[in-house]
Design a protein around this motif. Structure first.
Motif, PDB file in Angstrom:
ATOM      1  N   ALA A  55       0.809  -1.221   0.000  1.00  0.00           N
ATOM      2  CA  ALA A  55       0.000   0.000   0.000  1.00  0.00           C
ATOM      3  C   ALA A  55       0.843   1.272   0.000  1.00  0.00           C
ATOM      4  O   ALA A  55       0.284   2.379  -0.043  1.00  0.00           O
ATOM      5  CB  ALA A  55      -0.942   0.001   1.204  1.00  0.00           C
ATOM      6  N   GLU A  56       2.157   1.138   0.042  1.00  0.00           N
ATOM      7  CA  GLU A  56       3.033   2.309   0.180  1.00  0.00           C
ATOM      8  C   GLU A  56       2.823   3.284  -0.976  1.00  0.00           C
ATOM      9  O   GLU A  56       3.070   2.960  -2.136  1.00  0.00           O
ATOM     10  CB  GLU A  56       4.493   1.853   0.222  1.00  0.00           C
ATOM     11  N   LEU A  78      -2.355   0.006   5.834  1.00  0.00           N
ATOM     12  CA  LEU A  78      -2.650   1.140   4.959  1.00  0.00           C
ATOM     13  C   LEU A  78      -1.998   2.437   5.432  1.00  0.00           C
ATOM     14  O   LEU A  78      -2.247   3.502   4.870  1.00  0.00           O
ATOM     15  CB  LEU A  78      -4.168   1.318   4.851  1.00  0.00           C
ATOM     16  N   GLY A  79      -1.146   2.334   6.439  1.00  0.00           N
ATOM     17  CA  GLY A  79      -0.557   3.525   7.029  1.00  0.00           C
ATOM     18  C   GLY A  79       0.261   4.357   6.063  1.00  0.00           C
ATOM     19  O   GLY A  79       0.311   5.587   6.169  1.00  0.00           O
ATOM     20  N   GLY A  80       0.907   3.710   5.093  1.00  0.00           N
ATOM     21  CA  GLY A  80       1.751   4.438   4.165  1.00  0.00           C
ATOM     22  C   GLY A  80       1.083   4.781   2.852  1.00  0.00           C
ATOM     23  O   GLY A  80       1.730   5.279   1.926  1.00  0.00           O
ATOM     24  N   HIS A 119     -11.506  -4.832  10.359  1.00  0.00           N
ATOM     25  CA  HIS A 119     -10.169  -5.403  10.519  1.00  0.00           C
ATOM     26  C   HIS A 119      -9.099  -4.509   9.894  1.00  0.00           C
ATOM     27  O   HIS A 119      -7.998  -4.375  10.442  1.00  0.00           O
ATOM     28  CB  HIS A 119     -10.109  -6.804   9.909  1.00  0.00           C
ATOM     29  N   LEU A 120      -9.428  -3.901   8.773  1.00  0.00           N
ATOM     30  CA  LEU A 120      -8.456  -3.046   8.091  1.00  0.00           C
ATOM     31  C   LEU A 120      -8.322  -1.682   8.762  1.00  0.00           C
ATOM     32  O   LEU A 120      -7.307  -1.003   8.594  1.00  0.00           O
ATOM     33  CB  LEU A 120      -8.858  -2.849   6.629  1.00  0.00           C
ATOM     34  N   GLY A 121      -9.365  -1.262   9.480  1.00  0.00           N
ATOM     35  CA  GLY A 121      -9.355   0.060  10.092  1.00  0.00           C
ATOM     36  C   GLY A 121      -9.456   1.180   9.076  1.00  0.00           C
ATOM     37  O   GLY A 121      -8.981   2.294   9.297  1.00  0.00           O
ATOM     38  N   HIS A 122     -10.128   0.898   7.959  1.00  0.00           N
ATOM     39  CA  HIS A 122     -10.255   1.885   6.883  1.00  0.00           C
ATOM     40  C   HIS A 122     -11.505   1.550   6.072  1.00  0.00           C
ATOM     41  O   HIS A 122     -11.790   0.372   5.840  1.00  0.00           O
ATOM     42  CB  HIS A 122      -9.018   1.829   5.972  1.00  0.00           C
TER      43      HIS A 122
END
Length: 220
Positions: A55-56, A78-80, A119-122
């Motif tokens: 996901a970067e 998905l942080g990046g 689960h993904l937090g998005h």
């Protein structure tokens, strides 16, 4: 666009093939590691990466793994990703055939994509879940073609939904807005639209005819 694809099975592999052919910058990952994706990378020009890297910088991320594998995806996956990333969930719940019983879906009434989203937090956009993988390669048609298929697309984030619908249009398919994620039961396995090869009118009709009662074959 920069696109990350997590899962290199039938759907993920064929989306990699089509999206790279359209000129997108595609990174692809699977659970077995980038060294197992050499053939797909050589065929398509996609970049094989680890799941943690998929996901970067991505503007679109496609999560196309078995539902039972979703909880095993890395925290902060998905942080990046790019700001405003659109996350496509292609998943389906097959309790008897593959995934086992998931209480939050069976007992709490969550749609399978709402469960994945948590689960993904998005937020996710549900698309391609009822599409035959081979059709992604074989059935694209130009806009206005009477044989052009339509795909249902559900999601709560209207901006992300627009990105996904535009991408599907670029791939050669029409779309029908199937509502929010809490409405996405209308396109789950066993519903009239699941696997349907029709245009926008047929897809809209099938969505309207769906029952919230999950068929026995798809109950855990």
């Amino acid at each position: 666009m920069k696109i990350g694809i997590i899962g290199a099975g039938n759907i993920g592999g064929n989306l990699t093939r089509r999206l790279t052919a359209l000129g997108h910058d595609v990174s692809v990952a699977n659970s077995r590691g980038p060294e197992t994706l050499g053939a797909l990378a050589e065929e398509t020009g996609a970049t094989p990466v680890r799941v943690t890297e998929a996901a970067e910088g991505a503007q679109v991320v496609v999560v196309t793994v078995p539902l039972k594998a979703v909880p095993d995806l890395p925290t902060g996956l998905l942080g990046g990703a790019a700001e405003g990333v659109a996350v496509i969930d292609t998943g389906n719940y097959y309790p008897q055939q593959r995934d086992g019983r998931i209480a939050a879906i069976e007992d709490d009434g969550l749609t399978e994509s709402r469960w994945t989203e948590r689960h993904l937090g998005h937020p996710v956009i549900k698309a391609f879940n009822g599409t035959y993988a081979q059709d992604i390669l074989d059935r694209p048609r130009p806009a206005g073609d009477p044989e052009r298929m339509a795909l249902p697309v559900a999601g709560d984030d209207e901006a992300a939904k627009r990105i996904v619908r535009d991408l599907i249009d670029e791939l050669g398919f029409d779309t029908v807005d199937a509502g929010g994620i809490d409405d996405s039961w209308r396109q789950q396995p066993g519903t009239p639209v699941y696997g349907l090869r029709e245009g926008t009118a047929g897809v809209a009709k099938a969505l309207a005819e769906a029952s919230p009662q999950r068929p026995a074959d798809f109950q855990g």
